[in-house]
Design an enzyme around this catalytic site. Structure first.
Site, PDB file in Angstrom:
ATOM      1  N   SER A   1       0.516  -1.487  -0.159  1.00 56.12           N
ATOM      2  CA  SER A   1       0.303   0.415   0.118  1.00 56.12           C
ATOM      3  C   SER A   1       0.856   1.250   0.180  1.00 56.12           C
ATOM      4  O   SER A   1       1.797   1.547   0.456  1.00 56.12           O
ATOM      5  CB  SER A   1      -0.538  -0.215   1.137  1.00 56.12           C
ATOM      6  OG  SER A   1      -0.995   0.956   1.475  1.00 56.12           O
TER       7      SER A   1
ATOM      8  N   SER B   1      -1.121   4.376   0.500  1.00 54.47           N
ATOM      9  CA  SER B   1      -1.359   4.709   1.343  1.00 54.47           C
ATOM     10  C   SER B   1      -0.764   6.043   2.548  1.00 54.47           C
ATOM     11  O   SER B   1      -0.624   7.234   2.300  1.00 54.47           O
ATOM     12  CB  SER B   1      -2.761   4.604   1.609  1.00 54.47           C
ATOM     13  OG  SER B   1      -3.793   4.103   1.024  1.00 54.47           O
TER      14      SER B   1
ATOM     15  N   LYS C   1     -13.614  -4.284   1.798  1.00 54.46           N
ATOM     16  CA  LYS C   1     -14.466  -3.240   1.667  1.00 54.46           C
ATOM     17  C   LYS C   1     -16.334  -3.734   1.940  1.00 54.46           C
ATOM     18  O   LYS C   1     -16.622  -2.537   2.284  1.00 54.46           O
ATOM     19  CB  LYS C   1     -14.073  -2.588   0.125  1.00 54.46           C
ATOM     20  CG  LYS C   1     -12.991  -1.791   0.617  1.00 54.46           C
ATOM     21  CD  LYS C   1     -13.303  -1.645  -1.155  1.00 54.46           C
ATOM     22  CE  LYS C   1     -11.558  -0.811  -2.101  1.00 54.46           C
ATOM     23  NZ  LYS C   1     -11.903  -0.162  -2.963  1.00 54.46           N
TER      24      LYS C   1
ATOM     25  N   GLU D   1     -23.900   8.327   0.607  1.00 58.28           N
ATOM     26  CA  GLU D   1     -24.593   7.874  -1.007  1.00 58.28           C
ATOM     27  C   GLU D   1     -23.905   7.000  -1.874  1.00 58.28           C
ATOM     28  O   GLU D   1     -24.051   5.695  -2.175  1.00 58.28           O
ATOM     29  CB  GLU D   1     -25.447   9.089  -1.979  1.00 58.28           C
ATOM     30  CG  GLU D   1     -26.397   8.656  -2.997  1.00 58.28           C
ATOM     31  CD  GLU D   1     -27.417   7.965  -2.169  1.00 58.28           C
ATOM     32  OE1 GLU D   1     -28.061   7.296  -1.714  1.00 58.28           O
ATOM     33  OE2 GLU D   1     -28.404   6.790  -3.094  1.00 58.28           O
TER      34      GLU D   1
ATOM     35  N   ASN E   1     -14.355   2.476   1.584  1.00 59.44           N
ATOM     36  CA  ASN E   1     -13.514   2.995   1.461  1.00 59.44           C
ATOM     37  C   ASN E   1     -12.554   3.199   2.782  1.00 59.44           C
ATOM     38  O   ASN E   1     -10.973   3.672   2.810  1.00 59.44           O
ATOM     39  CB  ASN E   1     -12.604   3.112   0.280  1.00 59.44           C
ATOM     40  CG  ASN E   1     -12.544   4.719  -0.280  1.00 59.44           C
ATOM     41  OD1 ASN E   1     -13.587   4.668   0.119  1.00 59.44           O
ATOM     42  ND2 ASN E   1     -12.017   4.852  -1.853  1.00 59.44           N
TER      43      ASN E   1
ATOM     44  N   ALA F   1     -17.450  -6.194 -13.948  1.00 59.34           N
ATOM     45  CA  ALA F   1     -18.565  -6.331 -13.046  1.00 59.34           C
ATOM     46  C   ALA F   1     -18.571  -6.127 -11.765  1.00 59.34           C
ATOM     47  O   ALA F   1     -19.108  -6.595 -11.490  1.00 59.34           O
ATOM     48  CB  ALA F   1     -19.599  -6.613 -13.718  1.00 59.34           C
ATOM     49  N   GLY F   2     -17.312  -6.429 -10.805  1.00 59.65           N
ATOM     50  CA  GLY F   2     -16.510  -6.760 -10.018  1.00 59.65           C
ATOM     51  C   GLY F   2     -16.940  -5.058  -9.233  1.00 59.65           C
ATOM     52  O   GLY F   2     -17.227  -4.228  -9.418  1.00 59.65           O
TER      53      GLY F   2
ATOM     54  N   ARG G   1     -16.503 -10.917 -17.963  1.00 64.84           N
ATOM     55  CA  ARG G   1     -16.700 -12.491 -18.567  1.00 64.84           C
ATOM     56  C   ARG G   1     -17.565 -13.171 -17.873  1.00 64.84           C
ATOM     57  O   ARG G   1     -17.759 -13.574 -18.951  1.00 64.84           O
ATOM     58  CB  ARG G   1     -15.318 -13.272 -18.043  1.00 64.84           C
ATOM     59  CG  ARG G   1     -14.520 -14.349 -18.059  1.00 64.84           C
ATOM     60  CD  ARG G   1     -12.789 -14.600 -17.703  1.00 64.84           C
ATOM     61  NE  ARG G   1     -13.158 -13.763 -16.280  1.00 64.84           N
ATOM     62  CZ  ARG G   1     -12.589 -14.392 -14.503  1.00 64.84           C
ATOM     63  NH1 ARG G   1     -11.481 -15.131 -15.759  1.00 64.84           N
ATOM     64  NH2 ARG G   1     -12.200 -13.863 -14.036  1.00 64.84           N
TER      65      ARG G   1
ATOM     66  N   GLY H   1      -3.925   3.937 -13.105  1.00 68.47           N
ATOM     67  CA  GLY H   1      -4.661   4.654 -12.252  1.00 68.47           C
ATOM     68  C   GLY H   1      -4.002   5.133 -11.277  1.00 68.47           C
ATOM     69  O   GLY H   1      -4.376   5.314  -9.745  1.00 68.47           O
TER      70      GLY H   1
HETATM   71  P1  ATR Z   1     -13.768  -7.239  -6.870  1.00 73.96           P
HETATM   72  O1  ATR Z   1     -14.489  -8.287  -6.472  1.00 73.96           O
HETATM   73  O2  ATR Z   1     -12.520  -7.254  -5.552  1.00 73.96           O
HETATM   74  O3  ATR Z   1     -13.316  -6.174  -7.825  1.00 73.96           O
HETATM   75  P2  ATR Z   1     -13.788  -9.984  -8.707  1.00 73.96           P
HETATM   76  O4  ATR Z   1     -14.777  -9.905  -8.174  1.00 73.96           O
HETATM   77  O5  ATR Z   1     -12.982 -10.920  -8.580  1.00 73.96           O
HETATM   78  O6  ATR Z   1     -12.935  -8.935  -7.357  1.00 73.96           O
HETATM   79  O7  ATR Z   1     -13.761  -9.037 -10.266  1.00 73.96           O
HETATM   80  C1  ATR Z   1     -12.888  -8.366 -10.267  1.00 73.96           C
HETATM   81  C2  ATR Z   1     -13.646  -8.381 -12.649  1.00 73.96           C
HETATM   82  O8  ATR Z   1     -12.298  -8.527 -12.762  1.00 73.96           O
HETATM   83  C3  ATR Z   1     -14.435  -9.089 -12.575  1.00 73.96           C
HETATM   84  O9  ATR Z   1     -15.607  -8.305 -14.027  1.00 73.96           O
HETATM   85  C4  ATR Z   1     -13.748 -10.595 -13.142  1.00 73.96           C
HETATM   86  O10 ATR Z   1     -14.502 -11.266 -14.110  1.00 73.96           O
HETATM   87  P3  ATR Z   1     -15.374 -11.925 -13.267  1.00 73.96           P
HETATM   88  O11 ATR Z   1     -16.722 -11.604 -12.796  1.00 73.96           O
HETATM   89  O12 ATR Z   1     -16.361 -12.905 -15.121  1.00 73.96           O
HETATM   90  O13 ATR Z   1     -14.827 -13.228 -12.650  1.00 73.96           O
HETATM   91  C5  ATR Z   1     -12.320  -9.391 -13.761  1.00 73.96           C
HETATM   92  N1  ATR Z   1     -11.706 -10.515 -13.878  1.00 73.96           N
HETATM   93  C6  ATR Z   1     -10.359 -11.276 -13.382  1.00 73.96           C
HETATM   94  N2  ATR Z   1      -9.728 -11.184 -13.830  1.00 73.96           N
HETATM   95  C7  ATR Z   1      -9.919 -11.668 -15.079  1.00 73.96           C
HETATM   96  C8  ATR Z   1      -9.481 -11.987 -16.871  1.00 73.96           C
HETATM   97  N3  ATR Z   1      -7.946 -13.065 -16.863  1.00 73.96           N
HETATM   98  N4  ATR Z   1      -9.888 -12.157 -17.984  1.00 73.96           N
HETATM   99  C9  ATR Z   1     -11.598 -10.784 -17.877  1.00 73.96           C
HETATM  100  N5  ATR Z   1     -11.852 -10.816 -16.946  1.00 73.96           N
HETATM  101  C10 ATR Z   1     -11.104 -10.606 -15.481  1.00 73.96           C
END
Ligand code: ATR
EC number: 1.1.1.25
Length: 269
Positions: free
Chosen positions: A14, A16, A65, A77, A86, A127-128, A151, A234
């Site tokens: 980190s 931070s 988190k 919000e 965070n 979408a994580g 994915r 980032g």
């Molecule tokens: P967090 O929610 O903590 O951010 P996560 O749920 O593992 O972690 O989300 C990571 C994101 O990166 C997800 O969208 C994941 O895709 P999946 O929902 O299909 O797991 C994406 N991700 C991680 N590794 C990847 C890879 N090698 N190729 C494409 N997408 C990837």
């Protein structure tokens, strides 16, 4: 001396503490900001103990988190809709305010680089948690359309539910004229590439990877080979989210971000 901490697992990487020390220098504030490794089951207990002992604020990172969201007694919000916190701030009457400053940090970093999301077509990869943390701020910036490609497509669909201008990508044929691409997958962390057609990257004006590190991320290196787009990693989002936390804790103006980005960039070379 006010005491702050960032909690995570792992935590040794980190930056931070460095970032907050540089902000504090700008204001002449006296702070102690430490990083603390928390065991996977020890988050609630650690937070309670630290705030009882006078901690003035905390940052929370992976994988806590969501737990921080549950611990907070009040939520901003952004935190409420993202399901993740965070930043924790002790409330005067007891309890903790939970904030999520990731989205504000991202949007500030994008604007700083001369890019306006209003009226633009935005593609988010992933979408994580990272996407959940920033989606509200992106939508508040009034894009024309937001596509989410993941994915695991069902997660993209769930995130889009209830938003008229958010569409999950089920086939790339439906995606056209993308101006801005934001990689919110964790793929770059392991040097992998998320699935996105080179034609989409080739047509984009601005491509942002939430990951940062020394040198180009794998995703930005790939993009540079197929696109003339302006590129950003980032690091500015990292500093931006920290600046928003700092402002919440100190109730001050936002600290200066650019000199801190430059300092960190230089130290990574
Ligand atoms: P967090 O929610 O903590 O951010 P996560 O749920 O593992 O972690 O989300 C990571 C994101 O990166 C997800 O969208 C994941 O895709 P999946 O929902 O299909 O797991 C994406 N991700 C991680 N590794 C990847 C890879 N090698 N190729 C494409 N997408 C990837």
């Amino acid at each position: 001396m006010r005491r702050f901490c960032v909690f995570g697992n792992p935590i040794s990487h980190s930056r931070s503490p460095d970032i907050h020390a540089l902000f504090a220098k700008q204001y002449g504030h006296e702070i102690s900001y430490k990083k603390q490794l928390v065991s996977l089951h020890g988050f609630a207990r650690t937070i309670a103990t630290e705030f009882n002992q006078g901690l003035a604020g905390a940052n929370v990172t992976v994988p806590f988190k969501q737990q921080a969201w549950q611990q907070a007694t009040k939520l901003t919000e952004e935190a409420r809709v993202s399901g993740a916190v965070n930043t924790l701030i002790p409330l005067p009457a007891g309890g903790l305010l939970g904030a999520n400053t990731d989205g504000a940090g991202l949007l500030r970093d994008i604007r700083r680089q001369g890019i306006d999301i209003a009226g633009r077509r935005v593609l988010i990869l992933g979408a994580g948690g990272a996407t959940r943390g920033v989606l509200k701020n992106i939508l508040d910036a009034n894009p024309e359309t937001v596509w989410i490609a993941n994915r695991t497509a069902i997660k993209a669909q769930q995130l889009g539910d209830g938003h008229a201008n958010v569409r999950a990508v089920t086939t790339w044929q439906t995606v056209s004229g993308v101006d801005i691409v934001i990689n919110a997958t964790s793929a770059s962390l392991s040097g992998k590439l998320p699935d996105v057609p080179t034609t989409v990257l080739g047509g984009a004006q601005f491509v942002y990877d939430m990951v940062y590190g020394p040198g180009r991320t794998s995703f930005l290196a790939h993009t540079a080979a197929v696109s003339e787009a302006q590129l950003s990693d980032g690091l500015g989002m990292l500093v931006g989210q920290a600046a928003e936390s700092y402002r919440l804790w100190w109730q001050c103006e936002l600290p200066q971000i650019v000199p801190v980005i430059e300092h960190l960039r230089h130290s990574m070379d």
